[in-house]
Design a protein around this motif. Structure first.
Motif, PDB file in Angstrom:
ATOM      1  N   ILE A 123      -3.677  22.433  -8.723  1.00  0.00           N
ATOM      2  CA  ILE A 123      -3.480  21.674  -7.150  1.00  0.00           C
ATOM      3  C   ILE A 123      -2.560  21.014  -6.974  1.00  0.00           C
ATOM      4  CG2 ILE A 123      -4.511  20.645  -5.902  1.00  0.00           C
ATOM      5  CD1 ILE A 123      -7.322  21.727  -6.489  1.00  0.00           C
ATOM      6  N   LYS A 124      -2.278  20.241  -8.140  1.00  0.00           N
ATOM      7  CA  LYS A 124      -1.146  18.404  -8.310  1.00  0.00           C
ATOM      8  C   LYS A 124      -0.115  20.235  -8.105  1.00  0.00           C
ATOM      9  CE  LYS A 124       0.638  17.934 -11.447  1.00  0.00           C
ATOM     10  NZ  LYS A 124       1.287  17.433 -12.437  1.00  0.00           N
ATOM     11  N   ARG A 125       0.181  20.465  -8.671  1.00  0.00           N
ATOM     12  CA  ARG A 125       1.579  20.732  -9.124  1.00  0.00           C
ATOM     13  C   ARG A 125       1.763  21.946  -7.535  1.00  0.00           C
ATOM     14  NH1 ARG A 125       0.118  23.434 -13.653  1.00  0.00           N
ATOM     15  NH2 ARG A 125      -0.456  25.018 -13.250  1.00  0.00           N
ATOM     16  N   ARG A 126       0.896  22.932  -6.913  1.00  0.00           N
ATOM     17  CA  ARG A 126       0.833  23.445  -5.873  1.00  0.00           C
ATOM     18  C   ARG A 126       1.427  22.255  -4.923  1.00  0.00           C
ATOM     19  NH1 ARG A 126      -1.900  23.322  -1.349  1.00  0.00           N
ATOM     20  NH2 ARG A 126      -3.673  23.126  -2.492  1.00  0.00           N
ATOM     21  N   VAL A 127       1.259  20.985  -4.582  1.00  0.00           N
ATOM     22  CA  VAL A 127       1.299  20.106  -3.664  1.00  0.00           C
ATOM     23  C   VAL A 127       2.538  19.962  -4.424  1.00  0.00           C
ATOM     24  CG1 VAL A 127       1.272  17.693  -3.066  1.00  0.00           C
ATOM     25  CG2 VAL A 127      -1.068  19.566  -3.568  1.00  0.00           C
ATOM     26  N   ILE A 128       2.971  19.393  -5.504  1.00  0.00           N
ATOM     27  CA  ILE A 128       4.633  19.090  -5.461  1.00  0.00           C
ATOM     28  C   ILE A 128       5.607  19.683  -4.744  1.00  0.00           C
ATOM     29  CG2 ILE A 128       6.382  18.170  -6.958  1.00  0.00           C
ATOM     30  CD1 ILE A 128       4.291  17.333  -8.346  1.00  0.00           C
ATOM     31  N   ALA A 129       5.270  21.391  -5.530  1.00  0.00           N
ATOM     32  CA  ALA A 129       6.397  22.338  -5.022  1.00  0.00           C
ATOM     33  C   ALA A 129       6.179  22.269  -3.441  1.00  0.00           C
ATOM     34  CB  ALA A 129       5.562  23.502  -5.547  1.00  0.00           C
ATOM     35  N   GLU A 130       5.547  22.918  -2.401  1.00  0.00           N
ATOM     36  CA  GLU A 130       4.671  23.009  -1.179  1.00  0.00           C
ATOM     37  C   GLU A 130       5.565  21.075  -0.662  1.00  0.00           C
ATOM     38  OE1 GLU A 130       1.986  23.356   0.901  1.00  0.00           O
ATOM     39  OE2 GLU A 130       0.378  24.630  -0.294  1.00  0.00           O
ATOM     40  N   LYS A 131       5.664  20.475  -1.037  1.00  0.00           N
ATOM     41  CA  LYS A 131       6.139  18.639  -0.924  1.00  0.00           C
ATOM     42  C   LYS A 131       8.313  19.565  -0.515  1.00  0.00           C
ATOM     43  CE  LYS A 131       6.821  14.335   0.199  1.00  0.00           C
ATOM     44  NZ  LYS A 131       8.023  14.158  -0.060  1.00  0.00           N
ATOM     45  N   ILE A 132       8.368  19.871  -1.954  1.00  0.00           N
ATOM     46  CA  ILE A 132      10.042  19.978  -1.694  1.00  0.00           C
ATOM     47  C   ILE A 132       9.757  21.069  -0.852  1.00  0.00           C
ATOM     48  CG2 ILE A 132      11.644  21.387  -3.824  1.00  0.00           C
ATOM     49  CD1 ILE A 132      10.053  20.112  -5.999  1.00  0.00           C
ATOM     50  N   LYS A 133       9.654  22.007  -0.682  1.00  0.00           N
ATOM     51  CA  LYS A 133       9.795  22.995   0.489  1.00  0.00           C
ATOM     52  C   LYS A 133       9.839  22.174   2.208  1.00  0.00           C
ATOM     53  CE  LYS A 133       8.113  26.932  -1.466  1.00  0.00           C
ATOM     54  NZ  LYS A 133       6.715  28.220  -1.531  1.00  0.00           N
ATOM     55  N   ILE A 134       9.051  21.515   2.172  1.00  0.00           N
ATOM     56  CA  ILE A 134       9.271  20.223   3.132  1.00  0.00           C
ATOM     57  C   ILE A 134      10.562  20.099   3.055  1.00  0.00           C
ATOM     58  CG2 ILE A 134       8.068  18.606   4.717  1.00  0.00           C
ATOM     59  CD1 ILE A 134       4.710  19.681   3.868  1.00  0.00           C
ATOM     60  N   ASP A 135      10.713  18.859   2.675  1.00  0.00           N
ATOM     61  CA  ASP A 135      12.166  18.372   2.356  1.00  0.00           C
ATOM     62  C   ASP A 135      13.440  18.939   2.404  1.00  0.00           C
ATOM     63  OD1 ASP A 135      10.344  16.314   1.692  1.00  0.00           O
ATOM     64  OD2 ASP A 135      10.281  15.991  -0.942  1.00  0.00           O
ATOM     65  N   ARG A 136      12.968  19.841   1.891  1.00  0.00           N
ATOM     66  CA  ARG A 136      14.362  21.270   1.910  1.00  0.00           C
ATOM     67  C   ARG A 136      14.325  21.781   3.705  1.00  0.00           C
ATOM     68  NH1 ARG A 136      13.993  24.176  -3.794  1.00  0.00           N
ATOM     69  NH2 ARG A 136      14.534  22.784  -4.637  1.00  0.00           N
ATOM     70  N   THR A 137      13.118  22.061   3.902  1.00  0.00           N
ATOM     71  CA  THR A 137      13.633  22.521   6.021  1.00  0.00           C
ATOM     72  C   THR A 137      13.870  21.768   6.566  1.00  0.00           C
ATOM     73  OG1 THR A 137      11.126  22.506   5.789  1.00  0.00           O
ATOM     74  CG2 THR A 137      12.330  24.499   4.941  1.00  0.00           C
ATOM     75  N   LYS A 138      12.659  20.488   6.090  1.00  0.00           N
ATOM     76  CA  LYS A 138      12.642  19.518   7.418  1.00  0.00           C
ATOM     77  C   LYS A 138      13.607  18.078   6.988  1.00  0.00           C
ATOM     78  CE  LYS A 138       8.374  21.201   8.748  1.00  0.00           C
ATOM     79  NZ  LYS A 138       6.960  20.371   9.303  1.00  0.00           N
ATOM     80  N   GLY A 139      13.929  17.613   5.631  1.00  0.00           N
ATOM     81  CA  GLY A 139      14.135  16.733   5.248  1.00  0.00           C
ATOM     82  C   GLY A 139      13.543  15.902   4.930  1.00  0.00           C
ATOM     83  N   ASN A 140      13.645  14.724   4.114  1.00  0.00           N
ATOM     84  CA  ASN A 140      12.687  14.232   3.255  1.00  0.00           C
ATOM     85  C   ASN A 140      12.896  12.724   4.413  1.00  0.00           C
ATOM     86  OD1 ASN A 140      11.753  11.295   1.290  1.00  0.00           O
ATOM     87  ND2 ASN A 140      12.322  13.063   0.035  1.00  0.00           N
ATOM     88  N   CYS A 141      11.003  12.620   4.565  1.00  0.00           N
ATOM     89  CA  CYS A 141      10.084  11.126   4.906  1.00  0.00           C
ATOM     90  C   CYS A 141      10.614  10.319   4.362  1.00  0.00           C
ATOM     91  CB  CYS A 141       9.039  11.881   5.320  1.00  0.00           C
ATOM     92  SG  CYS A 141       8.188  12.485   3.563  1.00  0.00           S
ATOM     93  N   GLN A 142      10.922  10.171   3.349  1.00  0.00           N
ATOM     94  CA  GLN A 142      12.045   9.120   2.354  1.00  0.00           C
ATOM     95  C   GLN A 142      10.003   8.796   1.926  1.00  0.00           C
ATOM     96  OE1 GLN A 142      14.309   7.306   1.718  1.00  0.00           O
ATOM     97  NE2 GLN A 142      14.981   8.932   3.029  1.00  0.00           N
ATOM     98  N   VAL A 143       8.753   9.952   1.532  1.00  0.00           N
ATOM     99  CA  VAL A 143       7.902   9.784   0.702  1.00  0.00           C
ATOM    100  C   VAL A 143       8.600  10.464  -0.777  1.00  0.00           C
ATOM    101  CG1 VAL A 143       5.575   9.776   0.789  1.00  0.00           C
ATOM    102  CG2 VAL A 143       6.124   8.617   3.259  1.00  0.00           C
ATOM    103  N   TYR A 144       8.172  10.225  -1.583  1.00  0.00           N
ATOM    104  CA  TYR A 144       8.517  11.594  -3.099  1.00  0.00           C
ATOM    105  C   TYR A 144       6.973  11.445  -3.780  1.00  0.00           C
ATOM    106  CZ  TYR A 144      13.459   9.573  -1.388  1.00  0.00           C
ATOM    107  OH  TYR A 144      14.321   9.388  -0.773  1.00  0.00           O
ATOM    108  N   PHE A 145       6.888  12.647  -3.899  1.00  0.00           N
ATOM    109  CA  PHE A 145       5.534  12.638  -4.613  1.00  0.00           C
ATOM    110  C   PHE A 145       6.783  12.992  -6.519  1.00  0.00           C
ATOM    111  CE2 PHE A 145       2.920  14.853  -1.193  1.00  0.00           C
ATOM    112  CZ  PHE A 145       3.098  14.284  -0.759  1.00  0.00           C
TER     113      PHE A 145
END
Length: 232
Positions: A123-145
């Protein structure tokens, strides 16, 4: 006759000295071999202990950049879960077992770090992977996992990031707490077990850089003279 006896006696003593010297050298070689073996065993044991420690941390994730300084500990798990879901990441409250926070000071700047513990590493790996996809499409919100690393793996990863910044390696990342690098875009990934491996890469790069500074000058031809004020 007396001289011959003295020569024979001296020759015998010399042979004994040579045998003693050879035996001493053999013992020195044995001691050096044992020291090397013990050093290797200690290094292997250290790597195994580091691996075991990392496995105990692999269900945890570090969140930096979130404003959790005023959130009470009793509500931290619920608030962090809501924050992750609001980012667009698939998650249910039952996926998070615990959450705690602490302050980290870096270069005279203090920020709140939140450590989240999931029920499974997957679950942790999936959460981090989804956060990376969101950063690539919407830009980083200055919150890092990021993954929670052991002290040893954190030092290795920080050194690897420095090599990437200096373009000595192509990329560096972590997976399940292990540190991986690629020396080139098309090269195979390589797991880094110790910081000494990275030091060897740096030394190899420095050696190649030194070699490239030497320019072959053809025979019967003088190198061009340097003009005043010209750049190298």
């Amino acid at each position: 006759v007396d001289n011959n006896r003295k020569l024979d006696s001296n020759g015998t003593k010399l042979d004994e000295l040579l045998r003693g010297f050879n035996n001493f050298n053999s013992r020195v070689d044995e001691v050096e071999a044992r020291v090397t073996l013990n050093a290797n065993n200690i290094a292997d044991a250290g790597q195994r202990l580091n691996s075991l420690e990392q496995k105990s941390l692999n269900t945890q994730m570090e969140i930096s950049g979130i404003d959790a300084s005023k959130v009470p500990y009793s509500a931290l798990r619920v608030e962090v879960t809501k924050f992750i879901i609001n980012l667009g990441i698939t998650l249910v409250p039952e996926h998070i077992v615990d959450a705690f926070k602490f302050n980290r000071t870096v270069r005279d700047s203090t920020r709140t770090i939140v450590i989240v513990t999931f029920i499974h590493e997957a679950i942790k790996r999936r959460v981090i992977a989804e956060k990376i996809k969101i950063d690539r499409t919407k830009g980083n919100c200055q919150v890092y996992f990021s993954e929670v690393l052991t002290r040893t793996n954190r030092q290795i990863f920080m050194e690897a990031r420095q090599l990437k910044k200096q373009r000595i390696i192509f990329s560096a990342w972590t997976a399940s707490g292990d540190v991986f690098i690629k020396t080139g875009e098309s090269s195979e990934r390589m797991r880094v077990f110790s910081i000494e491996q990275l030091h060897e890469l740096r030394s190899h790069q420095d050696y190649n850089s030194d070699e490239s500074e030497y320019e072959q000058v053809p025979q019967n031809r003088q190198p061009p003279s340097r003009q005043a004020g010209s750049s190298i």
